[in-house]
Write a protein that holds these residues in place. Structure first.
Motif, PDB file in Angstrom:
ATOM      1  N   LEU A   1     -52.843 -21.398  -5.982  1.00 26.29           N
ATOM      2  CA  LEU A   1     -52.704 -22.087  -4.755  1.00 26.29           C
ATOM      3  C   LEU A   1     -52.080 -21.414  -3.701  1.00 26.29           C
ATOM      4  N   ASN A   2     -52.428 -20.026  -3.505  1.00 25.47           N
ATOM      5  CA  ASN A   2     -52.459 -18.944  -2.763  1.00 25.47           C
ATOM      6  C   ASN A   2     -50.960 -19.129  -1.924  1.00 25.47           C
ATOM      7  N   ILE A   3     -49.731 -19.109  -2.795  1.00 25.88           N
ATOM      8  CA  ILE A   3     -48.516 -19.109  -2.299  1.00 25.88           C
ATOM      9  C   ILE A   3     -47.858 -17.876  -1.731  1.00 25.88           C
ATOM     10  N   LEU A   4     -47.835 -17.643  -0.717  1.00 26.95           N
ATOM     11  CA  LEU A   4     -47.267 -15.995  -0.101  1.00 26.95           C
ATOM     12  C   LEU A   4     -46.240 -16.060   0.287  1.00 26.95           C
ATOM     13  N   ARG A   5     -45.288 -17.118   0.186  1.00 25.67           N
ATOM     14  CA  ARG A   5     -43.716 -16.836   0.518  1.00 25.67           C
ATOM     15  C   ARG A   5     -42.971 -17.927  -0.092  1.00 25.67           C
ATOM     16  N   THR A   6     -41.721 -17.780  -0.420  1.00 25.89           N
ATOM     17  CA  THR A   6     -40.681 -18.723  -0.781  1.00 25.89           C
ATOM     18  C   THR A   6     -39.754 -18.960   0.232  1.00 25.89           C
TER      19      THR A   6
END
Length: 104
Positions: free
Chosen positions: A64-69
């Motif tokens: 999902l190309n999650i780059l940060r939380t």
């Protein structure tokens, strides 16, 4: 358009929409985001809130190309991603974005 299944998320989707939150253990804004999303899910019938530990689900994070939380995905009833946002959301923005997911 991305679509997620309950199998990929290891949890059932909401009847009308699902708020998917990617968090990590030491993320301060993730706690506030959890509170906001839980409140919204409680206010809107048929909406589920799922919190996913990014570190334990690197497969999803990468796909999902999650780059940060925190990163929040709003899914419609069929699991289609209708909105995504990084960082701590405002409650009003979450409610507004939910309108996109449940109106169809």
């Amino acid at each position: 358009m991305e679509r997620l299944t309950s199998g990929e998320l290891d949890a059932p989707l909401g009847e009308r929409a699902t708020l998917v939150q990617f968090s990590s253990a030491f993320c301060q804004p993730c706690r506030a985001t959890r509170r906001i999303l839980s409140e919204v899910a409680g206010l809107v019938p048929g909406v589920a809130h799922l919190e996913i530990d990014a570190e334990s689900r690197l497969d999803l994070v990468r796909s999902l190309n999650i780059l940060r939380t925190p990163t929040v995905l709003i899914l419609d009833a069929s699991g289609r991603v209708v909105k995504r946002a990084s960082g701590q959301p405002r409650k009003a923005d979450v409610i507004g974005a939910l309108g996109l997911a449940v109106e169809e």
